[in-house]
Design a protein around this motif. Structure first.
Motif, PDB file in Angstrom:
ATOM      1  N   ASP A  76      -4.771  -6.678  -3.707  1.00  0.00           N
ATOM      2  CA  ASP A  76      -3.764  -7.462  -3.000  1.00  0.00           C
ATOM      3  C   ASP A  76      -4.176  -7.549  -1.532  1.00  0.00           C
ATOM      4  O   ASP A  76      -4.207  -6.535  -0.823  1.00  0.00           O
ATOM      5  N   GLY A  77      -4.503  -8.750  -1.076  1.00  0.00           N
ATOM      6  CA  GLY A  77      -4.977  -8.933   0.285  1.00  0.00           C
ATOM      7  C   GLY A  77      -3.943  -8.617   1.357  1.00  0.00           C
ATOM      8  O   GLY A  77      -4.275  -8.515   2.540  1.00  0.00           O
ATOM      9  N   ARG A  78      -2.680  -8.451   0.956  1.00  0.00           N
ATOM     10  CA  ARG A  78      -1.633  -8.160   1.944  1.00  0.00           C
ATOM     11  C   ARG A  78      -1.556  -6.677   2.304  1.00  0.00           C
ATOM     12  O   ARG A  78      -0.824  -6.300   3.222  1.00  0.00           O
ATOM     13  N   MET A  79      -2.287  -5.854   1.588  1.00  0.00           N
ATOM     14  CA  MET A  79      -2.215  -4.401   1.786  1.00  0.00           C
ATOM     15  C   MET A  79      -2.489  -4.018   3.242  1.00  0.00           C
ATOM     16  O   MET A  79      -1.751  -3.226   3.840  1.00  0.00           O
ATOM     17  N   ARG A  80      -3.541  -4.563   3.830  1.00  0.00           N
ATOM     18  CA  ARG A  80      -3.912  -4.181   5.192  1.00  0.00           C
ATOM     19  C   ARG A  80      -2.766  -4.440   6.163  1.00  0.00           C
ATOM     20  O   ARG A  80      -2.393  -3.562   6.948  1.00  0.00           O
ATOM     21  N   GLU A  81      -2.189  -5.633   6.122  1.00  0.00           N
ATOM     22  CA  GLU A  81      -1.134  -5.969   7.074  1.00  0.00           C
ATOM     23  C   GLU A  81       0.103  -5.115   6.845  1.00  0.00           C
ATOM     24  O   GLU A  81       0.756  -4.676   7.803  1.00  0.00           O
ATOM     25  N   LEU A  82       0.438  -4.843   5.588  1.00  0.00           N
ATOM     26  CA  LEU A  82       1.600  -4.005   5.279  1.00  0.00           C
ATOM     27  C   LEU A  82       1.441  -2.616   5.888  1.00  0.00           C
ATOM     28  O   LEU A  82       2.364  -2.078   6.514  1.00  0.00           O
ATOM     29  N   VAL A  83       0.251  -2.036   5.708  1.00  0.00           N
ATOM     30  CA  VAL A  83       0.031  -0.657   6.160  1.00  0.00           C
ATOM     31  C   VAL A  83      -0.066  -0.588   7.682  1.00  0.00           C
ATOM     32  O   VAL A  83       0.538   0.283   8.316  1.00  0.00           O
ATOM     33  N   LEU A  84      -0.836  -1.495   8.277  1.00  0.00           N
ATOM     34  CA  LEU A  84      -0.980  -1.446   9.733  1.00  0.00           C
ATOM     35  C   LEU A  84       0.362  -1.694  10.423  1.00  0.00           C
ATOM     36  O   LEU A  84       0.672  -1.084  11.453  1.00  0.00           O
ATOM     37  N   THR A  85       1.170  -2.581   9.860  1.00  0.00           N
ATOM     38  CA  THR A  85       2.497  -2.821  10.434  1.00  0.00           C
ATOM     39  C   THR A  85       3.375  -1.582  10.306  1.00  0.00           C
ATOM     40  O   THR A  85       4.085  -1.208  11.246  1.00  0.00           O
ATOM     41  N   GLU A 126       3.359   2.724   0.576  1.00  0.00           N
ATOM     42  CA  GLU A 126       3.547   4.147   0.308  1.00  0.00           C
ATOM     43  C   GLU A 126       2.295   4.804  -0.283  1.00  0.00           C
ATOM     44  O   GLU A 126       2.274   6.002  -0.513  1.00  0.00           O
ATOM     45  N   ASN A 127       1.254   4.000  -0.513  1.00  0.00           N
ATOM     46  CA  ASN A 127      -0.050   4.546  -0.901  1.00  0.00           C
ATOM     47  C   ASN A 127      -1.080   4.301   0.192  1.00  0.00           C
ATOM     48  O   ASN A 127      -2.274   4.378  -0.051  1.00  0.00           O
ATOM     49  N   GLY A 128      -0.626   4.016   1.395  1.00  0.00           N
ATOM     50  CA  GLY A 128      -1.562   3.679   2.459  1.00  0.00           C
ATOM     51  C   GLY A 128      -1.338   4.465   3.730  1.00  0.00           C
ATOM     52  O   GLY A 128      -0.257   4.997   3.989  1.00  0.00           O
ATOM     53  N   LEU A 129      -2.404   4.545   4.513  1.00  0.00           N
ATOM     54  CA  LEU A 129      -2.355   5.111   5.853  1.00  0.00           C
ATOM     55  C   LEU A 129      -3.140   4.189   6.771  1.00  0.00           C
ATOM     56  O   LEU A 129      -4.215   3.715   6.404  1.00  0.00           O
ATOM     57  N   CYS A 130      -2.621   3.947   7.937  1.00  0.00           N
ATOM     58  CA  CYS A 130      -3.406   3.266   8.970  1.00  0.00           C
ATOM     59  C   CYS A 130      -4.266   4.330   9.640  1.00  0.00           C
ATOM     60  O   CYS A 130      -3.737   5.302  10.199  1.00  0.00           O
ATOM     61  N   LEU A 131      -5.587   4.179   9.535  1.00  0.00           N
ATOM     62  CA  LEU A 131      -6.499   5.171  10.091  1.00  0.00           C
ATOM     63  C   LEU A 131      -7.583   4.496  10.918  1.00  0.00           C
ATOM     64  O   LEU A 131      -8.008   3.375  10.598  1.00  0.00           O
ATOM     65  N   CYS A 132      -8.037   5.179  11.964  1.00  0.00           N
ATOM     66  CA  CYS A 132      -9.211   4.702  12.687  1.00  0.00           C
ATOM     67  C   CYS A 132     -10.426   4.865  11.777  1.00  0.00           C
ATOM     68  O   CYS A 132     -10.386   5.590  10.779  1.00  0.00           O
ATOM     69  N   SER A 133     -11.516   4.189  12.111  1.00  0.00           N
ATOM     70  CA  SER A 133     -12.693   4.181  11.245  1.00  0.00           C
ATOM     71  C   SER A 133     -13.218   5.584  10.974  1.00  0.00           C
ATOM     72  O   SER A 133     -13.614   5.916   9.851  1.00  0.00           O
ATOM     73  N   LEU A 134     -13.238   6.447  11.995  1.00  0.00           N
ATOM     74  CA  LEU A 134     -13.740   7.816  11.827  1.00  0.00           C
ATOM     75  C   LEU A 134     -12.872   8.584  10.834  1.00  0.00           C
ATOM     76  O   LEU A 134     -13.371   9.182   9.875  1.00  0.00           O
ATOM     77  N   HIS A 135     -11.568   8.572  11.047  1.00  0.00           N
ATOM     78  CA  HIS A 135     -10.695   9.379  10.205  1.00  0.00           C
ATOM     79  C   HIS A 135     -10.543   8.791   8.807  1.00  0.00           C
ATOM     80  O   HIS A 135     -10.299   9.539   7.843  1.00  0.00           O
ATOM     81  N   HIS A 136     -10.733   7.485   8.657  1.00  0.00           N
ATOM     82  CA  HIS A 136     -10.757   6.891   7.313  1.00  0.00           C
ATOM     83  C   HIS A 136     -11.940   7.449   6.529  1.00  0.00           C
ATOM     84  O   HIS A 136     -11.805   7.869   5.370  1.00  0.00           O
ATOM     85  N   LYS A 137     -13.108   7.481   7.144  1.00  0.00           N
ATOM     86  CA  LYS A 137     -14.291   8.008   6.458  1.00  0.00           C
ATOM     87  C   LYS A 137     -14.089   9.489   6.102  1.00  0.00           C
ATOM     88  O   LYS A 137     -14.384   9.911   4.971  1.00  0.00           O
TER      89      LYS A 137
END
Length: 297
Positions: A165-174, A213-224
């Motif tokens: 679902d392409g909307r995942m990024r916007e949902l989580v970052l918001t 509820e299955n997502g976290l907004c993370l910076c690139s370092l902490h995502h990795k």
């Protein structure tokens, strides 16, 4: 023969979302070696340490052995094994594979297909990566197995597989107000956020939904680091740092070790926090070892 369909249907042990990427890792390794030498064989005793490192680095946290996929992948029709005695695998015993001179390679039909269609190797590799690992690990995993993939190659997953679902990024970052949930980083260029990503807690490849509820907004370092099992989320939505992580520099201490025990930054009021079922999956299947005690202060 539809090789992408066959790759998508690899038989794997599974229970409650347990990760078992043994066969995909062996196939990726074999594809990397095929790219280097299409006529070469993989003698078990010669590649055992390489395969064990891959399983340790990219497999589940619990103990495992490369002998398992070396034997069982034969049943999927994409792999063959021979020993000093002739065709056929001697079994899953490490000693048997070593002492019989067991060698493996891609099945003859697959090798022929890869020679006929040079683009097939990239499509098969991308399918394995998409179906079993998060995007944050794809690049370094290709380097680890010696695969060079054309960056423009895209994979169309079989119709039976669900689509992202392409909307995942916007949902989580918001939900997290464009801030890293671990460190609070919120960099932008103009109005565009940079270095911020939507991380799946339960990986999409293992049934993780494209939901806030299955997502976290993370910076690139902490995502990795989250996808590598260095970081996790514990009770009370506090950051966990694995005892396996070692870093002596001030940067490592400040940006990783000091996170231990900190509450997450966000989500904003009204947004759903990470669901316990997804946190538990990540702790069981990705997080490495025991967490460090909370940082002083």
């Amino acid at each position: 023969m539809d090789w992408l369909e066959r790759i998508a249907k690899l038989r794997q042990w599974s229970r409650n979302g347990t990760r078992a990427p043994h066969k995909p890792l062996l196939l990726l390794y074999a594809l990397g070696r095929f790219q280097e030498d299409p006529d070469g064989d993989l003698r078990y005793s010669a590649v055992e340490q390489d395969l064990q490192r891959l399983l340790t680095e990219y497999g589940p946290p619990h103990r495992t052995t490369p002998a398992y996929p070396f034997h069982h992948l034969v049943g999927d029709g994409v792999w063959e094994v021979r020993t000093d005695r002739g065709p056929g695998s001697p079994g899953t015993g490490v000693r048997d594979l070593r002492e019989t001179g067991a060698t493996g390679r891609l099945a003859p039909e697959l090798r022929s297909a890869l020679r006929r269609d040079p683009d097939l190797l990239g499509r098969v590799a991308r399918s394995l990566l998409d179906l079993h690992f998060p995007p944050s690990l794809h690049g370094e995993l290709c380097e680890a197995v010696g695969l060079e993939l054309d960056p423009v190659v895209t994979t169309v997953l079989p119709a039976a597989r669900r689509q992202r679902d392409g909307r995942m990024r916007e949902l989580v970052l918001t939900a997290y107000e464009y801030r890293c949930a671990f460190c609070g980083y919120d960099g932008r260029i103009g109005a565009v956020p940079v270095g911020l990503e939507a991380a799946h807690v339960r990986w999409w490849a293992f049934g993780g939904p494209d939901e806030a509820e299955n997502g976290l907004c993370l910076c690139s370092l902490h995502h990795k680091l989250f996808d590598k099992g260095v970081l996790g989320v514990g009770d009370g939505h506090r950051v966990l740092v694995s005892q396996h992580f070692v870093g002596h520099s001030p940067a490592a201490r400040e940006h990783v070790i000091a996170l231990a025990g900190r509450p997450l930054v966000g989500p904003q009021p009204g947004a759903r926090p990470v669901a316990a079922v997804h946190r538990d999956w990540h702790l069981r299947e990705v997080f490495r070892g025991e967490p460090r005690p909370a940082a002083a202060g």
